[in-house]
Enzyme design. Structure first.
Site, PDB file in Angstrom:
ATOM      1  N   ILE A 102       0.833  -1.201   0.000  1.00  0.00           N
ATOM      2  CA  ILE A 102       0.000   0.000   0.000  1.00  0.00           C
ATOM      3  C   ILE A 102       0.871   1.255   0.000  1.00  0.00           C
ATOM      4  O   ILE A 102       2.000   1.230   0.503  1.00  0.00           O
ATOM      5  CB  ILE A 102      -0.962  -0.012   1.217  1.00  0.00           C
ATOM      6  N   CYS A 103       0.347   2.334  -0.568  1.00  0.00           N
ATOM      7  CA  CYS A 103       0.942   3.657  -0.557  1.00  0.00           C
ATOM      8  C   CYS A 103       2.203   3.691  -1.417  1.00  0.00           C
ATOM      9  O   CYS A 103       2.149   3.431  -2.608  1.00  0.00           O
ATOM     10  CB  CYS A 103       1.193   4.102   0.880  1.00  0.00           C
ATOM     11  N   ALA A 104       3.348   3.977  -0.839  1.00  0.00           N
ATOM     12  CA  ALA A 104       4.608   3.987  -1.584  1.00  0.00           C
ATOM     13  C   ALA A 104       5.183   2.586  -1.744  1.00  0.00           C
ATOM     14  O   ALA A 104       6.003   2.343  -2.631  1.00  0.00           O
ATOM     15  CB  ALA A 104       5.627   4.878  -0.872  1.00  0.00           C
TER      16      ALA A 104
END
Length: 182
Positions: A102-104
């Site tokens: 998730i995210c970066a």
């Protein structure tokens, strides 16, 4: 019963990781938090310190059916630089086990070559790091054994996608009702 491992490094986004741990446990799934360090104490990107269930050296990776990477900075960079983390990610992907980020953190999957030919999402601004992927802009994308998500605001959707993959939609519907989640 399936078992999931979730890596934690200093500088990870706490909500992205701990939401997954909480929701999987509410679903009756086994999940272990794993420090990538020799000690089980990790400090997140917002200076929240917590203890993981185990460490990289003590984890039994053969017992896991899934692995998860929360995002956040500089935690994602610590994952990208860690040979052991990358080795586990590649092994899981090759074996068809579930790999989630998730995210970066999907950028770590891109750098490891895991996203080739897959649809994936990430935090805005990291799209070029999804090497080999078809970049999408949904909250969560599941493509085969890879689940990716965009960021802290999509953490519940991300965790529910993992539950859906490992269990079923009835469990997801039950969790949503109990969480009072759309």
């Amino acid at each position: 019963m399936s078992k999931t491992g979730i890596f934690f490094a200093n500088g990870n986004e706490e909500i992205e990781g701990l939401t997954v741990v909480d929701i999987l446990r509410r679903a009756g799934l086994t999940i272990e938090s794993i420090s990538i360090y020799d000690e089980a104490i990790v400090t997140g990107s917002h200076n929240i310190t917590f203890q993981t269930d185990t460490t990289m050296a003590k984890a039994d990776f053969d017992s896991y059916d899934a692995i998860v990477l929360p995002g956040g900075m500089p935690g994602t960079l610590h994952f990208a630089e860690h040979e052991g983390v990358n080795s586990i990610l590649k092994k899981f992907a090759q074996e068809g086990k579930l790999v989630c980020a998730i995210c970066a953190a999907p950028s770590v999957l891109g750098a490891a070559g895991i996203l080739k030919g897959k649809k994936a999402v990430c935090h805005p601004g990291f799209e070029e790091k999804l090497t080999g992927a078809e970049v999408m802009y949904d909250s969560v994308v599941t493509d085969g054994n890879i689940i990716t998500s965009r960021g802290m605001g999509t953490a519940i959707d991300f965790a529910l996608a993992i539950v859906s993959y490992l269990k079923d939609e009835a469990t997801v519907a039950d969790l949503k009702a109990k969480l009072v989640y759309r």
